[in-house]
Design a protein around this motif. Structure first.
Motif, PDB file in Angstrom:
ATOM      1  N   GLY A  10      -6.501   9.136 -11.259  1.00 30.02           N
ATOM      2  CA  GLY A  10      -6.585   7.735 -11.566  1.00 30.02           C
ATOM      3  C   GLY A  10      -6.919   7.200 -12.906  1.00 30.02           C
ATOM      4  N   TRP A  11      -7.962   7.946 -13.443  1.00 23.48           N
ATOM      5  CA  TRP A  11      -8.436   7.770 -14.773  1.00 23.48           C
ATOM      6  C   TRP A  11      -7.557   7.863 -15.661  1.00 23.48           C
ATOM      7  N   GLU A  12      -6.959   9.066 -15.733  1.00 21.53           N
ATOM      8  CA  GLU A  12      -6.319   9.650 -16.814  1.00 21.53           C
ATOM      9  C   GLU A  12      -4.839   8.957 -16.621  1.00 21.53           C
ATOM     10  N   LEU A  13      -4.087   8.810 -15.553  1.00 23.68           N
ATOM     11  CA  LEU A  13      -2.731   8.657 -15.322  1.00 23.68           C
ATOM     12  C   LEU A  13      -2.702   6.861 -14.943  1.00 23.68           C
ATOM     13  N   GLU A  14      -3.440   6.486 -14.106  1.00 24.53           N
ATOM     14  CA  GLU A  14      -3.297   4.911 -13.563  1.00 24.53           C
ATOM     15  C   GLU A  14      -3.801   3.975 -14.304  1.00 24.53           C
ATOM     16  N   GLY A  15      -4.832   4.516 -15.482  1.00 23.39           N
ATOM     17  CA  GLY A  15      -5.486   3.319 -16.093  1.00 23.39           C
ATOM     18  C   GLY A  15      -6.432   2.752 -15.521  1.00 23.39           C
ATOM     19  N   ARG A  16      -7.301   3.605 -14.573  1.00 20.34           N
ATOM     20  CA  ARG A  16      -8.446   3.075 -13.836  1.00 20.34           C
ATOM     21  C   ARG A  16      -9.860   3.514 -14.807  1.00 20.34           C
ATOM     22  N   TYR A  17     -10.980   3.074 -14.332  1.00 25.05           N
ATOM     23  CA  TYR A  17     -12.208   3.219 -15.139  1.00 25.05           C
ATOM     24  C   TYR A  17     -13.305   3.629 -14.151  1.00 25.05           C
ATOM     25  N   PRO A  18     -14.119   4.304 -14.441  1.00 26.02           N
ATOM     26  CA  PRO A  18     -15.155   4.726 -13.581  1.00 26.02           C
ATOM     27  C   PRO A  18     -16.218   3.697 -13.245  1.00 26.02           C
ATOM     28  N   LYS A  19     -16.333   3.533 -12.033  1.00 23.96           N
ATOM     29  CA  LYS A  19     -17.003   2.333 -11.336  1.00 23.96           C
ATOM     30  C   LYS A  19     -18.252   2.148 -11.800  1.00 23.96           C
ATOM     31  N   LYS A  20     -19.267   3.097 -12.187  1.00 24.06           N
ATOM     32  CA  LYS A  20     -20.515   3.013 -12.622  1.00 24.06           C
ATOM     33  C   LYS A  20     -20.771   3.615 -14.018  1.00 24.06           C
ATOM     34  N   ARG A  21     -21.726   3.101 -14.680  1.00 25.41           N
ATOM     35  CA  ARG A  21     -21.986   3.616 -16.092  1.00 25.41           C
ATOM     36  C   ARG A  21     -22.344   5.030 -16.156  1.00 25.41           C
ATOM     37  N   GLU A  22     -23.126   5.161 -15.063  1.00 24.51           N
ATOM     38  CA  GLU A  22     -23.819   6.495 -15.195  1.00 24.51           C
ATOM     39  C   GLU A  22     -22.542   7.574 -15.260  1.00 24.51           C
ATOM     40  N   LEU A  23     -21.250   7.681 -14.783  1.00 21.68           N
ATOM     41  CA  LEU A  23     -20.428   8.509 -14.671  1.00 21.68           C
ATOM     42  C   LEU A  23     -19.796   8.495 -16.237  1.00 21.68           C
ATOM     43  N   TYR A  24     -19.967   7.524 -17.058  1.00 21.52           N
ATOM     44  CA  TYR A  24     -19.724   7.704 -18.474  1.00 21.52           C
ATOM     45  C   TYR A  24     -20.656   8.736 -19.254  1.00 21.52           C
ATOM     46  N   ALA A  25     -21.841   8.643 -18.790  1.00 20.49           N
ATOM     47  CA  ALA A  25     -23.038   9.432 -19.174  1.00 20.49           C
ATOM     48  C   ALA A  25     -22.542  10.951 -18.988  1.00 20.49           C
ATOM     49  N   LYS A  26     -22.321  11.353 -17.827  1.00 24.56           N
ATOM     50  CA  LYS A  26     -21.897  12.677 -17.333  1.00 24.56           C
ATOM     51  C   LYS A  26     -20.741  13.131 -17.930  1.00 24.56           C
ATOM     52  N   ILE A  27     -19.538  12.321 -17.883  1.00 25.07           N
ATOM     53  CA  ILE A  27     -18.413  12.716 -18.724  1.00 25.07           C
ATOM     54  C   ILE A  27     -18.798  12.899 -20.120  1.00 25.07           C
ATOM     55  N   ALA A  28     -19.584  12.157 -20.874  1.00 29.54           N
ATOM     56  CA  ALA A  28     -19.711  12.539 -22.290  1.00 29.54           C
ATOM     57  C   ALA A  28     -20.534  13.853 -22.289  1.00 29.54           C
ATOM     58  N   GLU A  29     -21.485  14.181 -21.135  1.00 33.03           N
ATOM     59  CA  GLU A  29     -22.303  15.419 -21.336  1.00 33.03           C
ATOM     60  C   GLU A  29     -21.310  16.679 -21.205  1.00 33.03           C
ATOM     61  N   ILE A  30     -20.692  16.339 -19.897  1.00 37.91           N
ATOM     62  CA  ILE A  30     -19.745  17.706 -19.685  1.00 37.91           C
ATOM     63  C   ILE A  30     -18.566  17.787 -20.829  1.00 37.91           C
ATOM     64  N   LEU A  31     -18.184  16.759 -21.457  1.00 38.43           N
ATOM     65  CA  LEU A  31     -17.165  16.987 -22.491  1.00 38.43           C
ATOM     66  C   LEU A  31     -17.600  17.037 -23.882  1.00 38.43           C
ATOM     67  N   GLU A  32     -18.999  17.001 -24.002  1.00 37.08           N
ATOM     68  CA  GLU A  32     -19.451  17.224 -25.332  1.00 37.08           C
ATOM     69  C   GLU A  32     -19.178  16.083 -26.436  1.00 37.08           C
ATOM     70  N   CYS A  33     -19.214  14.757 -25.835  1.00 36.38           N
ATOM     71  CA  CYS A  33     -18.885  13.781 -26.730  1.00 36.38           C
ATOM     72  C   CYS A  33     -19.782  12.742 -26.729  1.00 36.38           C
ATOM     73  N   GLU A  34     -19.564  11.544 -27.474  1.00 37.91           N
ATOM     74  CA  GLU A  34     -20.659  10.486 -27.386  1.00 37.91           C
ATOM     75  C   GLU A  34     -20.153   9.502 -26.429  1.00 37.91           C
ATOM     76  N   VAL A  35     -20.776   8.725 -25.351  1.00 36.59           N
ATOM     77  CA  VAL A  35     -20.565   7.776 -24.650  1.00 36.59           C
ATOM     78  C   VAL A  35     -19.724   6.715 -25.306  1.00 36.59           C
TER      79      VAL A  35
END
Length: 137
Positions: A34-59
């Motif tokens: 849904g995030w990648e193909l349907e233009g959806r966004y994570p519902k909680k900001r904490e997910l952005y931090a987790k994604i950034a940590e896993i993918l080694e990028c800045e939030v």
């Protein structure tokens, strides 16, 4: 570049599948799609931090001002708030189709519209009948 495009690019550069990313984040494959193909966004900001940590990028790389506004509206007012925020952004972008304003003026206008929306939602809470109010813990 939108959030979904950035996510897909980072995930592929790490050689991860959508399922692997979802497992590490604690979300389903459907959510990642849904995030990648349907233009959806994570519902909680904490997910952005987790994604950034896993993918080694800045939030900040993952978030644009628009995505930050939509996520904030979602956290405060649920999926209806997120949809309203998306509509506001779409309608505002349509207003600029003629190209009369400079980029700086457009950004200032969008920021003002966003703050007016959030302010009006706060004021509207005062008039919501008690039985429909969401209690804050």
């Amino acid at each position: 570049m939108k959030f979904g495009e950035k996510l897909r690019q980072l995930r592929k550069s790490k050689g991860m599948s959508q399922t692997e990313l979802g497992n590490q984040l604690g979300v389903t494959l459907r959510t990642v799609r849904g995030w990648e193909l349907e233009g959806r966004y994570p519902k909680k900001r904490e997910l952005y931090a987790k994604i950034a940590e896993i993918l080694e990028c800045e939030v900040s790389y993952l978030l644009t001002e628009e995505e930050d506004f939509i996520t904030g509206a979602s956290e405060l007012y649920g999926s209806r708030g997120a949809k309203q925020a998306e509509q506001i952004l779409e309608q505002t972008a349509a207003m600029f189709a003629g190209g009369e304003l400079s980029d700086t003026e457009q950004i200032a206008f969008i920021n003002e519209i966003q703050s007016l929306y959030l302010d009006s939602k706060k004021r509207a809470k005062k008039f919501t009948p008690k039985k429909y109010r969401v209690t804050e813990e």
